[in-house]
Scaffold this motif. Structure first.
Motif, PDB file in Angstrom:
ATOM      1  N   LYS A 210       0.821  -1.199   0.000  1.00 29.95           N
ATOM      2  CA  LYS A 210       0.000   0.000   0.000  1.00 29.95           C
ATOM      3  C   LYS A 210       0.859   1.255   0.000  1.00 29.95           C
ATOM      4  N   LEU A 211       1.912   1.261   0.801  1.00 28.41           N
ATOM      5  CA  LEU A 211       2.815   2.411   0.872  1.00 28.41           C
ATOM      6  C   LEU A 211       3.526   2.639  -0.460  1.00 28.41           C
ATOM      7  N   LEU A 212       4.070   1.573  -1.039  1.00 30.17           N
ATOM      8  CA  LEU A 212       4.834   1.707  -2.274  1.00 30.17           C
ATOM      9  C   LEU A 212       3.938   2.063  -3.458  1.00 30.17           C
ATOM     10  N   ASN A 213       2.728   1.521  -3.474  1.00 28.28           N
ATOM     11  CA  ASN A 213       1.792   1.892  -4.537  1.00 28.28           C
ATOM     12  C   ASN A 213       1.446   3.376  -4.457  1.00 28.28           C
ATOM     13  N   SER A 214       1.338   3.874  -3.233  1.00 30.49           N
ATOM     14  CA  SER A 214       1.059   5.293  -3.048  1.00 30.49           C
ATOM     15  C   SER A 214       2.225   6.142  -3.544  1.00 30.49           C
ATOM     16  N   HIS A 215       3.445   5.675  -3.305  1.00 34.30           N
ATOM     17  CA  HIS A 215       4.631   6.419  -3.739  1.00 34.30           C
ATOM     18  C   HIS A 215       4.759   6.433  -5.256  1.00 34.30           C
ATOM     19  N   LEU A 216       4.404   5.307  -5.891  1.00 34.36           N
ATOM     20  CA  LEU A 216       4.569   5.194  -7.343  1.00 34.36           C
ATOM     21  C   LEU A 216       3.403   5.775  -8.135  1.00 34.36           C
ATOM     22  N   ALA A 217       2.303   6.040  -7.445  1.00 33.84           N
ATOM     23  CA  ALA A 217       1.130   6.587  -8.138  1.00 33.84           C
ATOM     24  C   ALA A 217       1.425   7.994  -8.643  1.00 33.84           C
ATOM     25  N   SER A 218       0.652   8.430  -9.625  1.00 32.03           N
ATOM     26  CA  SER A 218       0.839   9.763 -10.191  1.00 32.03           C
ATOM     27  C   SER A 218      -0.512  10.425 -10.419  1.00 32.03           C
ATOM     28  N   GLY A 219      -0.479  11.753 -10.559  1.00 30.87           N
ATOM     29  CA  GLY A 219      -1.674  12.508 -10.891  1.00 30.87           C
ATOM     30  C   GLY A 219      -2.793  12.390  -9.868  1.00 30.87           C
ATOM     31  N   PHE A 220      -4.006  12.279 -10.369  1.00 27.90           N
ATOM     32  CA  PHE A 220      -5.194  12.262  -9.519  1.00 27.90           C
ATOM     33  C   PHE A 220      -5.210  11.035  -8.611  1.00 27.90           C
ATOM     34  N   LYS A 221      -4.705   9.900  -9.119  1.00 26.13           N
ATOM     35  CA  LYS A 221      -4.667   8.672  -8.323  1.00 26.13           C
ATOM     36  C   LYS A 221      -3.806   8.866  -7.075  1.00 26.13           C
ATOM     37  N   LYS A 222      -2.693   9.556  -7.236  1.00 25.97           N
ATOM     38  CA  LYS A 222      -1.822   9.799  -6.093  1.00 25.97           C
ATOM     39  C   LYS A 222      -2.519  10.666  -5.047  1.00 25.97           C
ATOM     40  N   TYR A 223      -3.250  11.656  -5.512  1.00 27.17           N
ATOM     41  CA  TYR A 223      -3.982  12.540  -4.597  1.00 27.17           C
ATOM     42  C   TYR A 223      -5.028  11.754  -3.812  1.00 27.17           C
ATOM     43  N   ILE A 224      -5.773  10.894  -4.500  1.00 29.78           N
ATOM     44  CA  ILE A 224      -6.815  10.101  -3.846  1.00 29.78           C
ATOM     45  C   ILE A 224      -6.205   9.145  -2.827  1.00 29.78           C
ATOM     46  N   LEU A 225      -5.094   8.490  -3.203  1.00 28.75           N
ATOM     47  CA  LEU A 225      -4.450   7.548  -2.288  1.00 28.75           C
ATOM     48  C   LEU A 225      -3.965   8.247  -1.030  1.00 28.75           C
ATOM     49  N   ARG A 226      -3.453   9.441  -1.164  1.00 26.84           N
ATOM     50  CA  ARG A 226      -2.979  10.182   0.003  1.00 26.84           C
ATOM     51  C   ARG A 226      -4.143  10.564   0.916  1.00 26.84           C
ATOM     52  N   LEU A 227      -5.263  10.884   0.323  1.00 28.83           N
ATOM     53  CA  LEU A 227      -6.432  11.204   1.135  1.00 28.83           C
ATOM     54  C   LEU A 227      -6.900   9.967   1.897  1.00 28.83           C
ATOM     55  N   LYS A 228      -6.895   8.826   1.215  1.00 37.10           N
ATOM     56  CA  LYS A 228      -7.305   7.589   1.864  1.00 37.10           C
ATOM     57  C   LYS A 228      -6.363   7.213   3.003  1.00 37.10           C
ATOM     58  N   ARG A 229      -5.084   7.500   2.844  1.00 37.16           N
ATOM     59  CA  ARG A 229      -4.099   7.194   3.877  1.00 37.16           C
ATOM     60  C   ARG A 229      -4.113   8.232   5.004  1.00 37.16           C
TER      61      ARG A 229
END
Length: 323
Positions: A82-101
């Motif tokens: 979960k942590l690494l996927n959040s780090h590798l994500a980009s754009g809107f997906k990265k923003y959403i993942l950070r909010l979820k975390r």
């Protein structure tokens, strides 16, 4: 301070409740066996005449430890992924993942690094805990059954040190340093070494007695692994080489491989479907051997285009009824 107490304090110090090895419960089981096993020991030396089996102990000790290890490995892999996927994500997906975390956008980079360090520390001390209790078992029973159990746990993918996500976390931490190919994490060092022939070796010193030397040479092409994947048996191959061994194309992916396909090293079957793509390690290697990486990328791009073309031509022929 005894290790059991230190381990307990470490677990209590975590921000949230995390699974742990129940050392006190397992020691209690061994203590009851230790009393019975003393009858088989020489009263003067305290040494067993022969290894003793205890159905009651084995029926409680190993199943309990196996359950603890399974929960711990699943928890660690899930959190690291979960942590690494959040780090590798980009754009809107990265923003959403950070909010979820529930991470604040400001300073989230530092939070990720801190969480990665905490996970590596958790994996390290838990590994020591498992080793300690298995040594205690062997001492009590005058046997090597604990060592055999450890080997069995590795084949069941319950060994944290063999987890591809642990390797990814260490590569992630080195990547965050950007200029150095090494880092120090909670008392142990991890570093990437490149020899004169551009061969890579990942070194991790956990302690004076435990060291991990991971050769990053692909056993198929005999070059430094390119676009590496870790099979479920923990062996690392190039993605293209793994696809070749599994008899699948890059388009189909390793998940399409047949269950009877075996690892070219350990000959274990069914290891390709659950392979983990090592993105952090790939980025680390691309920085470490840029000339090799650029040339390999050029060659692989041609092969990927060829496979994609053949795949879609085959799909079109099937659709039109030519096959």
């Amino acid at each position: 301070m005894k290790f059991t107490d230190r381990y307990g304090e470490f677990m209590k110090g975590q921000k949230e409740k995390v699974p742990a090895v129940q050392l006190n419960n397992l020691k209690a089981v061994l203590h009851s066996c230790e009393i019975k096993d003393m009858r088989s020991k020489d009263r003067n030396t305290g040494v067993c005449d022969s290894p003793q089996d205890c159905p009651v102990c084995d029926g409680t000790f190993f199943p309990s430890l196996l359950k603890d290890m399974s929960v711990i490995v699943n928890f660690f892999n899930k959190r690291a992924k979960k942590l690494l996927n959040s780090h590798l994500a980009s754009g809107f997906k990265k923003y959403i993942l950070r909010l979820k975390r529930k991470l604040k956008l400001k300073g989230s980079h530092a939070n990720m690094i801190k969480e990665a360090q905490d996970l590596v520390a958790y994996a390290t001390i838990t590994t020591f805990a498992v080793q300690k209790i298995l040594k205690k078992y062997d001492k009590v029973h005058c046997s090597k059954k604990g060592q055999r159990f450890k080997l069995e746990a590795q084949t069941m993918h319950l060994e944290l040190l063999k987890s591809p996500w642990l390797l990814e976390l260490m590569a992630f931490h080195i990547n965050m340093r950007k200029t150095e190919m090494k880092a120090r994490l909670f008392g142990f060092d991890c570093s990437l070494h490149i020899d004169d022939e551009d061969r890579a070796l990942f070194l991790v010193n956990l302690s004076d007695s435990i060291k991990l030397n991971l050769d990053l040479t692909c056993p198929i092409c005999l070059d430094t692994v390119f676009d590496p994947v870790s099979l479920t048996c923990s062996h690392i191959l190039c993605h293209m080489c793994a696809s070749s061994v599994a008899a699948v194309t890059i388009v189909d992916g390793l998940q399409a491989s047949a269950s009877e396909k075996k690892c070219p090293i350990c000959r274990q079957g069914g290891v390709f479907g659950g392979a983990v793509h090592l993105h952090e390690l790939s980025m680390l290697l691309s920085r470490s051997v840029p000339k090799y990486w650029k040339e390999r990328l050029r060659r692989e791009r041609q092969e990927r285009i060829k496979q994609a073309k053949e795949h879609w031509e085959s799909q079109c022929r099937t659709f039109l009824g030519y096959e």
